[in-house]
Design a protein around this motif. Sequence first.
Motif, PDB file in Angstrom:
ATOM      1  N   GLN A 380       0.819  -1.209   0.000  1.00 23.76           N
ATOM      2  CA  GLN A 380       0.000   0.000   0.000  1.00 23.76           C
ATOM      3  C   GLN A 380       0.856   1.263   0.000  1.00 23.76           C
ATOM      4  O   GLN A 380       0.484   2.278  -0.594  1.00 23.76           O
ATOM      5  CB  GLN A 380      -0.955  -0.013   1.197  1.00 23.76           C
ATOM      6  N   ILE A 381       2.020   1.208   0.644  1.00 26.08           N
ATOM      7  CA  ILE A 381       2.945   2.358   0.576  1.00 26.08           C
ATOM      8  C   ILE A 381       3.411   2.558  -0.858  1.00 26.08           C
ATOM      9  O   ILE A 381       3.476   3.687  -1.363  1.00 26.08           O
ATOM     10  CB  ILE A 381       4.148   2.143   1.523  1.00 26.08           C
ATOM     11  N   ALA A 382       3.733   1.451  -1.543  1.00 23.51           N
ATOM     12  CA  ALA A 382       4.156   1.546  -2.944  1.00 23.51           C
ATOM     13  C   ALA A 382       3.045   2.132  -3.806  1.00 23.51           C
ATOM     14  O   ALA A 382       3.290   2.999  -4.659  1.00 23.51           O
ATOM     15  CB  ALA A 382       4.549   0.160  -3.450  1.00 23.51           C
ATOM     16  N   ARG A 383       1.822   1.669  -3.577  1.00 26.51           N
ATOM     17  CA  ARG A 383       0.693   2.182  -4.365  1.00 26.51           C
ATOM     18  C   ARG A 383       0.473   3.669  -4.112  1.00 26.51           C
ATOM     19  O   ARG A 383       0.321   4.462  -5.051  1.00 26.51           O
ATOM     20  CB  ARG A 383      -0.575   1.391  -4.016  1.00 26.51           C
ATOM     21  N   GLN A 384       0.493   4.061  -2.842  1.00 28.02           N
ATOM     22  CA  GLN A 384       0.209   5.452  -2.499  1.00 28.02           C
ATOM     23  C   GLN A 384       1.318   6.409  -2.938  1.00 28.02           C
ATOM     24  O   GLN A 384       1.041   7.572  -3.242  1.00 28.02           O
ATOM     25  CB  GLN A 384      -0.009   5.577  -0.995  1.00 28.02           C
ATOM     26  N   THR A 385       2.555   5.934  -2.948  1.00 25.73           N
ATOM     27  CA  THR A 385       3.665   6.819  -3.339  1.00 25.73           C
ATOM     28  C   THR A 385       4.001   6.720  -4.826  1.00 25.73           C
ATOM     29  O   THR A 385       4.910   7.397  -5.298  1.00 25.73           O
ATOM     30  CB  THR A 385       4.927   6.499  -2.518  1.00 25.73           C
ATOM     31  N   GLY A 386       3.285   5.835  -5.552  1.00 22.50           N
ATOM     32  CA  GLY A 386       3.516   5.706  -6.994  1.00 22.50           C
ATOM     33  C   GLY A 386       4.845   5.058  -7.330  1.00 22.50           C
ATOM     34  O   GLY A 386       5.437   5.344  -8.378  1.00 22.50           O
ATOM     35  N   ARG A 387       5.315   4.156  -6.468  1.00 22.04           N
ATOM     36  CA  ARG A 387       6.623   3.515  -6.681  1.00 22.04           C
ATOM     37  C   ARG A 387       6.427   2.032  -6.996  1.00 22.04           C
ATOM     38  O   ARG A 387       5.713   1.325  -6.277  1.00 22.04           O
ATOM     39  CB  ARG A 387       7.506   3.675  -5.441  1.00 22.04           C
ATOM     40  N   ASP A 388       7.095   1.570  -8.048  1.00 17.78           N
ATOM     41  CA  ASP A 388       7.066   0.149  -8.371  1.00 17.78           C
ATOM     42  C   ASP A 388       7.892  -0.624  -7.349  1.00 17.78           C
ATOM     43  O   ASP A 388       8.741  -0.049  -6.645  1.00 17.78           O
ATOM     44  CB  ASP A 388       7.633  -0.092  -9.773  1.00 17.78           C
ATOM     45  N   LEU A 389       7.646  -1.942  -7.277  1.00 17.70           N
ATOM     46  CA  LEU A 389       8.333  -2.798  -6.304  1.00 17.70           C
ATOM     47  C   LEU A 389       9.236  -3.804  -7.015  1.00 17.70           C
ATOM     48  O   LEU A 389       8.789  -4.517  -7.915  1.00 17.70           O
ATOM     49  CB  LEU A 389       7.325  -3.587  -5.465  1.00 17.70           C
TER      50      LEU A 389
END
Length: 579
Positions: A380-389
Amino acid sequence: MSIKKNQLLPNRPVFENYESEFVEPASWTIITALDRVLTLAEDSKLSNDFWNKCKNPLDFLRNELGLTNFQIIVLAITVEAGEPVSWKRIANYLNCSRLSIMVYSEEIEELITKRWFVRRRVHEIGGFFDGFGLEQGVVTALRHNKTFVPEKIDGLTEQQFVEKLEQHIDKNCHSHNAEFSDDEEWMLQLVKANPHLPLCREVLTFDNIHVQSLLLLIVYDYAQWEGSDGEGLQFRTIDDLYPEDYDCNYMRDELRDGSHPLMQCGLIEHKCTDGQADTDQYMLTRKAKEELLPAYKPSRSKCRRQAPNGRFLKSHTAIKEKALFFNATEQGQIERLTSLLSTENLPSIQQRLEEQGMRKGFACLFYGAPGTGKTETVLQIARQTGRDLMQVDIAGLRDKWVGESEKNIKEVFRRYRMLCKNSEVMPILFFNEADAIINKRTENVEHSVDKMDNAMQNIILQEIEDLEGILIATTNLTSNLDKAFERRFLYKVEFHKPDTEVKTKIWRSMLKDISAEDARQLASHFDFSGGQIENIARKRTVDYILSGKFASLEEIEDYCKAELLDDKKQRKHIAGFSL
């Protein structure tokens, strides 16, 4: 009917009055014919009487398999044994002297040449003896009433040759039953089958199988790691594979001091790292790559496997939004960290850190019991910050071959740096369930596995020290966390089991048709993590699909009690499962 156990093939029952009851079938199969040959061969001394009784099954098998009579007998004994056999064991089974059956040695050599058999050292009372075992696939073919057809290894192109080499070594390095001496024999067969290739012609100029196999191992390393920081076969891998004898120990010394024949003729060289020759790593020279493999395009398979890009990089747009519920302490920490990692804030924060002479990287550790939401929080942090994993498969980093695991972890960080360089938005490097690689380092190591783990941890520590991006690791255990790792994680967030208020919210979010009062009753009666609550919600949904009606509160409580019962039996949760 009395049964005696044969001492040479202990799993095979022998019926004393088998001969009187045996009726030859109207038609044979490969298995029934082999079984008949095996039965008659025992204690037969290969007498004329034996050959007469065996005529029909032998005729059938010669026609089906294309083997000689003696090859069929040895095949039957080896299939029944289920393991490599020695000349002594065959002689004992037939009640012959070893010398009397060793006159058939050329027929065994033919089976090896045809690649039905491989040479093996067999351990018996008194030491190790020369023997042979079945190639993979022989028994499967016979069981399906088919003759064994070895894989095609001749007439290959350069690309096909190296790909076959890579596939074979990859398969055997993950097999506990494989022996490197067998790999050397197989590689030499592959080379002899393709003398038209420049690489094979060069290999055949050497008359030492260890020199030949070493060159091919370095080709294998080049194929998988070409152009990456991981390229270079490590001395520890070589030391682990080759036997401790005079020739191989001399080879080890020659590699270290640069006098090895492959170095003298300009085919391999020490790896150059930061302008210094690394005498513990060996690579193909430019000359070898251009002259021996002019048409080959490296697969770089280890780079792709251990360094995700493209389809292995999880896009933030593919992560589904999910409501998360935390205790007040965790909620504040997660919100703060999400704000820091936003595309609006992180660049300026990193710039100020750099101006102050501090490290720019953000290394974070999420720790706590299973099912408390660690993994989902990262998503969810990745989704909210727009960062791929870039999610790392921890188990996939560890390799049976000594030295390969260290190269794997170096390649992970190298590829992550490349992703950061080529991405508009810096991705997150995600080590999920990282217990195995951030626990306390082993002191006074004796085993190669402990040395490998310590070497991997030292590499990770240094990479975190030099990190300029974002790394998040999750772990269920912190009691065994190495202090050096603890210092390097800038943010450490502990995930506790939810309190009653939070559990009530989770129950309401999972079971939307229950009342607030019922949700609070469940929350107060059962000390569950979010993952456990979701598990119960799924059980209720499955029952609804089957019965067409939702479970009542009493039935939900029964689910909960069953979950508690499972806990008492120490049922393991699915790895990585979280709210």
